[in-house]
Design a protein around this motif. Structure first.
Motif, short mmCIF file in Angstrom:
data_model
loop_
_atom_site.label_atom_id
_atom_site.label_comp_id
_atom_site.label_asym_id
_atom_site.label_seq_id
_atom_site.Cartn_x
_atom_site.Cartn_y
_atom_site.Cartn_z
N LEU A 40 40.91 37.95 42.90
CA LEU A 40 40.20 37.04 43.64
C LEU A 40 38.97 36.60 42.96
N LEU A 77 45.26 31.18 49.96
CA LEU A 77 45.96 31.23 48.67
C LEU A 77 46.52 29.78 48.97
N SER A 94 41.70 36.26 36.76
CA SER A 94 41.38 36.08 38.51
C SER A 94 41.06 34.70 38.64
N SER A 127 36.45 38.81 49.30
CA SER A 127 37.79 39.19 49.55
C SER A 127 37.97 39.68 50.95
N ALA A 145 47.18 32.79 41.85
CA ALA A 145 47.35 32.50 43.24
C ALA A 145 48.76 33.03 43.92
N LEU A 201 44.98 35.70 54.12
CA LEU A 201 45.00 35.65 52.74
C LEU A 201 45.85 34.52 52.44
#
Length: 311
Positions: free
Chosen positions: A229, A290, A237, A278, A172, A286
């Motif tokens: 992601l 995150l 991931s 995503s 992340a 984003l």
């Protein structure tokens, strides 16, 4: 199992996973800086410091952001928790506390990784730097292989739990920094430097080949984000790390009878991520997504400690 033992195993997993990630990040950044048509220079190394949250600590040294100094800081400087040598030292201390629970192969991998830094004062030339981080990666792979060959019991599950929580945090942070810090000012998205940096991310998480297998449109930032992601096929991931956390907590609950807040948080997070797309994350922000994930991962870490009584 004593809570103190569980804590040592969990932190052993976290610290060894972190050492592996930093080694991969250093290697990928060296290659980006040295091998790209336009050397990334200060921007690439500043981003590596940001990913590991050591940028403020490095700034306090007063040393310019350059390859040799940042590599030394991230590999050999034991004064902060974001260096490989510090991670390995902490991993080894935790391993010593649970030595009888580990196989000879697992202990040997830990000890050999730690010995790589004995009496080493400088990372050396670029070739020496790459050799050093490659040696660290070899030992972390050896440790992971040894863990998979151990009895499938609480010992391996607590180590795996630490690894999964750490891996989610690392991935992340890597994605977040790239999207908001890494691209040099004035460069176009999709330009040569941008492509090099996205390739560096794939190299850091050992996903270059996986990306080529799963996507056919060349290197696209949206696809890299999707891979890291939402694609559980990729071990590093977010989706895979979240799934593994749930799986290991389920195994521990069945064996120990300790089921509580951490299990509920992990399942809820996995359920939300399974419904996440995503493209929607990119459109809605984003960075915000995150940052929320990193905070939730830290909360899950705390819940794990409370549930198993080792904080």
């Amino acid at each position: 199992m004593l809570s103190r033992t569980a804590s040592s195993l969990y932190w052993l997993g976290r610290y060894f996973e972190r050492a592996d990630f930093i080694a991969r990040l250093v290697e990928a950044t060296v290659r980006l800086d040295v091998l790209s048509p336009q050397p990334a220079g200060e921007d690439a190394w500043a981003s590596a410091l940001a990913v590991t949250e050591t940028d403020e600590a490095f700034a306090r040294t007063g040393v310019p952001v350059a390859q040799r100094d940042v590599v030394r800081f991230l590999t050999l400087d034991a004064s902060h928790p974001g260096s490989i040598v510090r991670c390995l030292d902490m991993a080894r201390n935790n391993a010593k506390a649970v030595r009888t629970a580990l196989t000879r192969e697992a202990w040997t991998a830990i000890n050999r990784a730690w010995l790589l830094f004995e009496n080493r004062a400088t990372p050396g030339s670029t070739t020496a730097q790459l050799n050093l981080v490659e040696a660290v990666k070899n030992e972390t792979r050896g440790f992971e292989g040894a863990i998979h060959r151990m009895l499938r019991n609480q010992t391996t599950w607590f180590i795996r739990l630490g690894q999964a929580v750490e891996r989610a945090d690392n991935t992340a942070r890597l994605l977040d920094v790239k999207y908001h810090i890494l691209l040099p000012e004035g460069q176009q998205l999709g330009g040569a430097i941008d492509r090099d940096q996205w390739t560096t991310i794939l190299q850091t998480v050992s996903a270059v080949t996986a990306y080529r297998w799963l996507y056919n449109d060349g290197l696209r930032p949206a696809d890299v984000i999707d891979l890291l992601l939402a694609r559980a096929e990729l071990p590093r991931s977010l989706a895979a790390s979240v799934e593994e956390t749930v799986d290991v907590l389920n195994l521990l609950a069945k064996r120990t009878g300790q089921h509580g807040e951490a299990d509920r948080m992990a399942r809820l997070r996995a359920s939300r991520l399974s419904r996440t797309r995503s493209g929607e994350v990119i459109a809605s922000g984003l960075h915000q997504y995150l940052q929320a994930f990193i905070q939730e991962n830290a909360m899950l870490h705390s819940a794990i400690g409370r549930q198993f009584k080792f904080l």
